[in-house]
Write an enzyme that holds these catalytic residues in place. Sequence first.
Site, PDB file in Angstrom:
ATOM      1  CD  GLN A 130      -2.846   1.380   0.269  1.00 11.46           C
ATOM      2  OE1 GLN A 130      -3.415   0.369  -0.122  1.00 11.46           O
ATOM      3  NE2 GLN A 130      -3.118   2.576  -0.199  1.00 11.46           N
ATOM      4  CB  THR A 168       5.042   2.130   3.775  1.00 10.66           C
ATOM      5  OG1 THR A 168       4.726   2.456   2.409  1.00 10.66           O
ATOM      6  CG2 THR A 168       6.153   1.084   3.814  1.00 10.66           C
ATOM      7  CG  ASN A 169      -1.240   4.884   3.816  1.00 13.75           C
ATOM      8  OD1 ASN A 169      -1.749   4.566   2.754  1.00 13.75           O
ATOM      9  ND2 ASN A 169      -1.754   5.830   4.582  1.00 13.75           N
ATOM     10  CD1 TRP A 170       7.042   7.351   2.253  1.00 13.37           C
ATOM     11  CD2 TRP A 170       6.645   7.226   0.058  1.00 13.37           C
ATOM     12  NE1 TRP A 170       7.871   8.246   1.617  1.00 13.37           N
ATOM     13  CE2 TRP A 170       7.637   8.191   0.273  1.00 13.37           C
ATOM     14  CE3 TRP A 170       6.230   6.981  -1.261  1.00 13.37           C
ATOM     15  CZ2 TRP A 170       8.233   8.911  -0.770  1.00 13.37           C
ATOM     16  CZ3 TRP A 170       6.802   7.681  -2.298  1.00 13.37           C
ATOM     17  CH2 TRP A 170       7.796   8.640  -2.048  1.00 13.37           C
TER      18      TRP A 170
END
Length: 293
Positions: free
Chosen positions: A23, A238-240
């Site tokens: 993600q 990470t949702n980076w």
Amino acid sequence: MLVRRLSGDKPRIALPKGSVDTQMHMYLPGFPALPGGPGLPAGDLPTPRQYRQLMDWLGIDRVIITQGNAQQRDNSNIVACLREMGGLARGVAAVDPDVTDSELDWLTEAGVVGLRIMDLPGGAVNLSALELIDAIAAARGLMLAIQFDGSHIEEHEPRLSRLKSRWVLDHHGKFFCGVTPDSPQIAALRRLIDGGNCWFKFAGVYESSKSGGPDYEDVAAIARTIAAHAPERIVWGTNWPHNLAREQADYPDDAALTDTVLGWLPDERARRLALVDNPEALFGLPAWTEEKA
């Protein structure tokens, strides 16, 4: 101005070889935000080059790039990013139910392995299109990434239980109402996972936690419950670049956040499942020993 940290001390929890970040979003210049979605992320444009630095820092080997809401159903940016990243990347796109075969061919040839449903403000495709998008995904062997306010998961359970595709419930379920392991919403989640084609994604904990960081104990309790119930159904991301962060004070330390979230998995075997084996099964990735990236 918001500045993303891209290096520092490694996470205390070492990621196994072949780890997949399932993600995140990335962007290249020349692809503007479109009406209906949010703007592009704050600060410098979070590019493939920046993300490669994050991979080196955290120990990530492979990545799933998710279509950002800013560009709605125009997947040109994600296709460009997939080409930039090469064989270590795959993508999740957002398409209309009337998407053409030629567009689907273009997307899958570029490395798209999934389609996105995002039933929250700014999302490009919502739950009203669920069955139509599922039929497209099933016909092509694609997975679905589904995100909505998990407070209402019981209402959606009958539809979700009939999905033909492999699918993942995004962002820790986003139970905005606040839930505990004994809540009926979590019982519904367990039933869906037990159906055999549902996974659960650890990513973006700060977006729904009511107790807040650094421990996020409310979401942690749910994460530990699901990890104990079905370790073979957990994936991680990470949702980076943390698109909701608009100020420096709101931007997380990626190494610390990685340690916190992966710490909810009970042991090294569970981490190997969540970071390597489970993403391979969900996204149809080749086994790491066969990876040619």
